[in-house]
Design a protein around this motif. Structure first.
Motif, PDB file in Angstrom:
ATOM      1  N   GLU A  36       0.482  -1.262   0.246  1.00  0.00           N
ATOM      2  CA  GLU A  36      -0.289  -0.207  -0.232  1.00  0.00           C
ATOM      3  C   GLU A  36       0.937   1.468  -0.338  1.00  0.00           C
ATOM      4  N   ALA A  37       1.655   0.933   0.907  1.00  0.00           N
ATOM      5  CA  ALA A  37       2.491   2.338   0.667  1.00  0.00           C
ATOM      6  C   ALA A  37       3.258   2.564   0.010  1.00  0.00           C
ATOM      7  N   ILE A  38       4.175   1.546  -0.834  1.00  0.00           N
ATOM      8  CA  ILE A  38       5.028   1.577  -2.260  1.00  0.00           C
ATOM      9  C   ILE A  38       3.842   2.435  -3.629  1.00  0.00           C
ATOM     10  N   GLU A  39       2.707   1.569  -2.940  1.00  0.00           N
ATOM     11  CA  GLU A  39       1.932   2.720  -4.191  1.00  0.00           C
ATOM     12  C   GLU A  39       1.317   4.188  -4.175  1.00  0.00           C
ATOM     13  N   ASN A  40       1.678   4.015  -3.190  1.00  0.00           N
ATOM     14  CA  ASN A  40       1.487   5.790  -2.264  1.00  0.00           C
ATOM     15  C   ASN A  40       2.206   6.475  -3.184  1.00  0.00           C
ATOM     16  N   MET A  41       3.256   6.474  -2.924  1.00  0.00           N
ATOM     17  CA  MET A  41       4.058   7.072  -3.995  1.00  0.00           C
ATOM     18  C   MET A  41       4.723   6.629  -4.954  1.00  0.00           C
ATOM     19  N   MET A  42       3.960   5.823  -5.900  1.00  0.00           N
ATOM     20  CA  MET A  42       4.079   5.933  -7.227  1.00  0.00           C
ATOM     21  C   MET A  42       3.155   6.490  -7.480  1.00  0.00           C
ATOM     22  N   LYS A  43       2.269   6.846  -6.882  1.00  0.00           N
ATOM     23  CA  LYS A  43       0.970   7.407  -7.167  1.00  0.00           C
ATOM     24  C   LYS A  43       1.146   9.267  -6.892  1.00  0.00           C
ATOM     25  N   HIS A  44       1.674   9.355  -6.634  1.00  0.00           N
ATOM     26  CA  HIS A  44       2.264  10.821  -6.414  1.00  0.00           C
ATOM     27  C   HIS A  44       3.817  11.403  -7.093  1.00  0.00           C
ATOM     28  N   ALA A  45       4.726  10.522  -7.744  1.00  0.00           N
ATOM     29  CA  ALA A  45       5.713  10.760  -8.152  1.00  0.00           C
ATOM     30  C   ALA A  45       5.826  11.237  -9.843  1.00  0.00           C
ATOM     31  N   HIS A  46       6.223  12.208  -9.680  1.00  0.00           N
ATOM     32  CA  HIS A  46       6.423  13.472 -10.654  1.00  0.00           C
ATOM     33  C   HIS A  46       8.121  13.416 -11.278  1.00  0.00           C
TER      34      HIS A  46
END
Length: 416
Positions: A189-199
């Protein structure tokens, strides 16, 4: 549960011997402030207690087994400042130990054991954990206490309990696997939260904050200091500055994990910060991914971690030669220089035994990587697996790692 663990230990403890386990103490920073306390993991495995200044004494003496737990006395005044110490009845309930005494009673108890129970034996075996990573490392509480014990009772024979504990702790029980699975789920869940906000242009520590938020929301700690490495930083194996801006079109290597009730996930995922792999990034990524899958498929009882690493080296020899990376004197070690696996559990790099052959119940990492410093490409893909009777279960299989899946997931989230 903890009583059963101690029974397993007693079965391996030689007759007419005792073993001491120390929970540990947090060192002082300055004044009356201490560093965060971290319980000795073997003590915790045996008792389920995570408080300071506790000692477990167990023994096999003349065919009888003994269990004593020594804890600090309750302090009413201290309780007003930092909370009360654990009460004897609570310590007994958690640990399943009936004989609870104050820490100050330990020496009298040892005196009684040595003078009466052992009945003037020529040698008395006393086990404790004497593990040291470095020669000049500060002595542990077990080492300090054992030195004094040997001075007072020179007829005792001090022995290292670490090999026994390693053998036991490497086989995970149902409770440990359940907690580890939860830690991995929260890490997902935490890794996906990072990927959602990456840019492109985001800072490494901003990505780290998105990871940390999920852990805090799930009452978890970190398994270890997170590695959030963008671009060339990902070619540094244990990079932990996590303070640089990640350039657009760069890869981000994230090696991290949630710790749930001391069971540690250890996952690495690598993804493009803008959600789209370049052709070269995908080429290298797919080699690492193929290696990751190959080693997972190999796992079975009887193999060693060295066997798995040697198989990865053979695989890399073929794959890197095919894309021209082993020309002009270049070797695999120029692109890959760590082992593919380590044991996992109550410690991220958990206890192990040299040359150990895998058994059902072992949990360990599979983490091939390639690091092309000249091209600013560092890729590692790490999963956590559980050995079964005829193979393994990938406990982290639900954390996306296929390049198409990563791109599809990240394409849902747009940042300008």
């Amino acid at each position: 549960m903890y009583q059963k663990r101690r029974q397993r230990f007693m079965e391996k403890l030689p007759d007419n011997s005792i073993a001491l386990f120390f929970s540990g103490k947090a060192p002082y920073k300055v004044g009356d402030e201490k560093y965060p306390f971290s319980v000795d993991r073997s003590y915790y495995w045996m008792t389920g207690l995570d408080k300071e200044n506790m000692i477990l004494l167990v023994g096999n003496i003349q065919g009888m087994t003994y269990e004593y737990l020594f804890i600090e006395p309750y302090d009413e005044e201290l309780a007003k400042w930092v909370g009360g110490r654990i009460l004897p009845e609570d310590a007994s309930y958690i640990s399943e130990i009936e004989e609870i005494y104050e820490v100050g009673d330990l020496w009298d108890t040892l005196s009684s054991i040595f003078s009466r129970m052992f009945n003037n034996m020529e040698k008395i075996d006393v086990y404790a954990d004497f593990t040291k990573q470095e020669a000049f490392q500060e002595d542990s509480e077990a080492i300090r206490f054992s030195k004094e014990l040997l001075q007072r009772y020179p007829h005792i024979n001090l022995l290292n309990v670490a090999p026994i504990m390693a053998e036991l702790r490497m086989i995970k029980d149902e409770d440990e696997i359940k907690k580890l699975t939860k830690a991995i789920s929260i890490t997902k869940e935490a890794i996906e939260n990072m990927m959602k906000h990456a840019h492109g242009g985001i800072y490494e520590n901003e990505l780290e904050a998105y990871f940390d938020f999920v852990l805090k929301m799930n009452q978890c700690e970190h398994s270890f200091s997170s590695i959030i490495a963008g671009g060339k930083n990902a070619t540094i194996l244990h990079y932990d500055d996590n303070n640089q801006k990640v350039k657009d079109r760069s890869l981000v290597l994230c090696d991290l994990g949630a710790s749930y009730q001391y069971l540690n996930a250890d996952i690495t995922r690598t993804f493009p910060v803008n959600g789209k792999f370049t052709k070269r990034q995908r080429q290298i990524y797919e080699i690492v991914l193929k290696g990751n899958k190959k080693i997972i498929e190999m796992v079975k009882p009887g193999l060693t971690l060295k066997d798995l690493n040697n198989a990865l080296l053979t695989f890399y020899q073929e794959e890197l030669s095919a894309i021209g990376l082993l020309k002009h004197g270049k070797q695999i070690s120029d692109y890959y220089w760590h082992g593919v696996s380590h044991m996992l559990g109550l410690e991220t790099h958990d206890v192990s035994i040299a040359g150990y052959k895998l058994k059902p119940g072992n949990v360990f990492t599979i983490e091939p990587g390639l690091y092309l410093e000249d091209e600013n490409i560092g890729i590692r893909i790490e999963d956590n697996v559980l050995v079964t009777e005829d193979g393994c279960i990938n406990l982290s299989k639900d954390i996306i790692k296929e390049p198409d899946e990563i791109e599809a997931f990240m394409s849902q989230f747009q940042y300008k």
